[in-house]
Design an enzyme around this catalytic site. Structure first.
Site, PDB file in Angstrom:
ATOM      1  N   THR A 114      28.128  14.242  31.133  1.00 41.49           N
ATOM      2  CA  THR A 114      28.402  15.601  30.663  1.00 41.49           C
ATOM      3  C   THR A 114      28.649  16.505  31.872  1.00 41.49           C
ATOM      4  O   THR A 114      28.148  16.219  32.959  1.00 41.49           O
ATOM      5  CB  THR A 114      27.165  16.085  29.867  1.00 41.49           C
TER       6      THR A 114
ATOM      7  N   GLY B 233      20.172  14.452  24.418  1.00 42.04           N
ATOM      8  CA  GLY B 233      20.369  15.719  23.718  1.00 42.04           C
ATOM      9  C   GLY B 233      19.352  16.040  22.640  1.00 42.04           C
ATOM     10  O   GLY B 233      18.954  17.198  22.482  1.00 42.04           O
TER      11      GLY B 233
ATOM     12  N   GLY C  99      24.956  16.986  20.007  1.00 43.54           N
ATOM     13  CA  GLY C  99      23.856  16.999  20.978  1.00 43.54           C
ATOM     14  C   GLY C  99      23.445  18.411  21.352  1.00 43.54           C
ATOM     15  O   GLY C  99      23.740  19.379  20.653  1.00 43.54           O
TER      16      GLY C  99
ATOM     17  N   THR D 170      21.945  18.371  30.926  1.00 46.06           N
ATOM     18  CA  THR D 170      22.540  17.074  30.603  1.00 46.06           C
ATOM     19  C   THR D 170      21.400  16.094  30.349  1.00 46.06           C
ATOM     20  O   THR D 170      20.357  16.188  31.004  1.00 46.06           O
ATOM     21  CB  THR D 170      23.435  16.559  31.748  1.00 46.06           C
ATOM     22  N   GLY D 171      21.592  15.188  29.411  1.00 47.75           N
ATOM     23  CA  GLY D 171      20.540  14.214  29.155  1.00 47.75           C
ATOM     24  C   GLY D 171      20.446  13.857  27.691  1.00 47.75           C
ATOM     25  O   GLY D 171      21.416  14.019  26.940  1.00 47.75           O
TER      26      GLY D 171
HETATM   27  N1  ASP Z   1      23.341  15.959  26.504  1.00 46.82           N
HETATM   28  C1  ASP Z   1      24.497  15.257  26.015  1.00 46.82           C
HETATM   29  C2  ASP Z   1      24.346  14.981  24.551  1.00 46.82           C
HETATM   30  O1  ASP Z   1      23.263  14.642  24.134  1.00 46.82           O
HETATM   31  C3  ASP Z   1      24.714  13.978  26.714  1.00 46.82           C
HETATM   32  C4  ASP Z   1      24.850  14.125  28.180  1.00 46.82           C
HETATM   33  O2  ASP Z   1      24.238  14.969  28.809  1.00 46.82           O
HETATM   34  O3  ASP Z   1      25.655  13.358  28.736  1.00 46.82           O
HETATM   35  O4  ASP Z   1      25.332  15.040  23.855  1.00 46.82           O
END
Ligand code: ASP
Length: 311
Positions: free
Chosen positions: A174, A228, A204, A225-226
């Protein structure tokens, strides 16, 4: 030390990147891509431009780069489609715009900004969001523009690992940006394709104001990011800002504490934070996070691996 007049921090996703898993060539490609996006935002700020324009410029640059899971290079859903989520927030007014499940807009963050500026709403999704994009003359592309062989391979790999809905070791990818401009305004933006193999129009944290994205001139600007689902449940971006505003916590302490809460619930990820005085910080609980930052006092940093927190 004099406070920087402006500052910018960007991320290209938290994930399992280590010096062992990334070749020097891959590392160099990511660093170059992060540098270009950083420079796109920096140009805006160095000329006295707005934080809002700077985060948009940085995120659109990352959306165009197929290395990242946003815009071109977004991950595929289980059905093999592309569903972008994005958000942007102006800390000076707390105006915000977000979109989810959009498959044809070249720069999802621009559509989020159009929702903020040209609709009475904050959050649009799916077909309606596409219709609004067309009305606003937001550039659309054939969905093939977003597709990359690497993301197809990742979808096949995901499907082969039956039952593994969520892999905390995946490279997320992300993208996001936070900025403080020379007028004292904060802004944040985040854009993503979400998770490989997502189903049922899953959304997310990235486009959820207060979860993946938040900005308030009184407290801070955050892009996350992470994992979600966990970031939504903790309300990560708002929680970090609330701690800074109400408890006087520093940006690093607030970011570390809230990521620890996410970890306690079983989620990993990272954040970038900008404070009203222009300080920036990053924190992540994955092995790595693509990240970079710059400020008006001459700072320019690009990093992928640990240490996992740093102001
Ligand atoms: N946070 C994003 C989601 O859950 C995923 C990511 O950070 O890559 O959609």
């Amino acid at each position: 030390m004099a406070a920087p007049q402006w500052s910018l921090a960007i991320h290209g996703g938290a994930g399992a990147m280590t010096p062992e898993t990334l070749t020097p060539e891959e590392q160099a490609r990511y660093e170059a891509a992060l540098g270009l996006a950083l420079d796109a935002g920096t140009r805006v700020l160095a000329e006295g431009g707005l934080a809002l324009d700077a985060v948009e410029a940085a995120v659109t640059a990352l959306e165009d780069d197929p290395l990242f899971n946003a815009g071109r290079g977004a991950v595929f859903t289980y059905a093999g489609a592309i569903e972008h989520d994005a958000a942007i927030m102006d800390g000076s007014t707390r105006d915000a715009g977000a979109i989810a499940g959009v498959g044809q807009v070249r720069h999802p963050v621009r559509l989020a900004r159009a929702v903020m500026e040209h609709s009475p709403h904050v959050f649009l999704a799916g077909q309606g969001a596409e219709e609004f994009a067309a009305e606003q003359d937001i550039a659309a592309v054939d969905p093939a523009w977003f597709a990359t062989p690497e993301r197809r391979r990742q979808l096949e790999e995901f499907k082969a690992r039956k039952g593994a809905w969520f892999d905390s070791d995946i490279k997320y990818g992300t993208v996001g940006a936070v900025a403080r401009d020379s007028h004292g305004n904060l802004a944040a933006a985040t854009s993503t394709g979400g998770l490989t193999g997502k189903r049922w129009n899953r959304i997310g944290d990235s486009p959820v104001i207060g979860a993946g994205t938040y900005a308030d001139n009184r407290s801070g600007a955050v892009s996350a990011t992470g994992a979600g689902e966990l970031f939504i449940r903790v309300g990560v971006a708002h929680e970090i800002c609330a701690r800074m505003r109400l408890t006087g916590a520093g940006l690093q302490d607030a970011a570390d504490a809230v990521l620890a809460e996410v970890a306690a619930l079983g989620g990993k990820g990272g954040v970038i934070v900008a404070a009203p005085d222009g300080a920036t910080a990053f924190a992540f609980t994955t092995p790595g996070m693509h990240r970079a930052r710059a400020d008006g006092a001459g700072l320019r940093e690009i990093a992928i691996f640990g240490p996992r927190s740093g102001a």
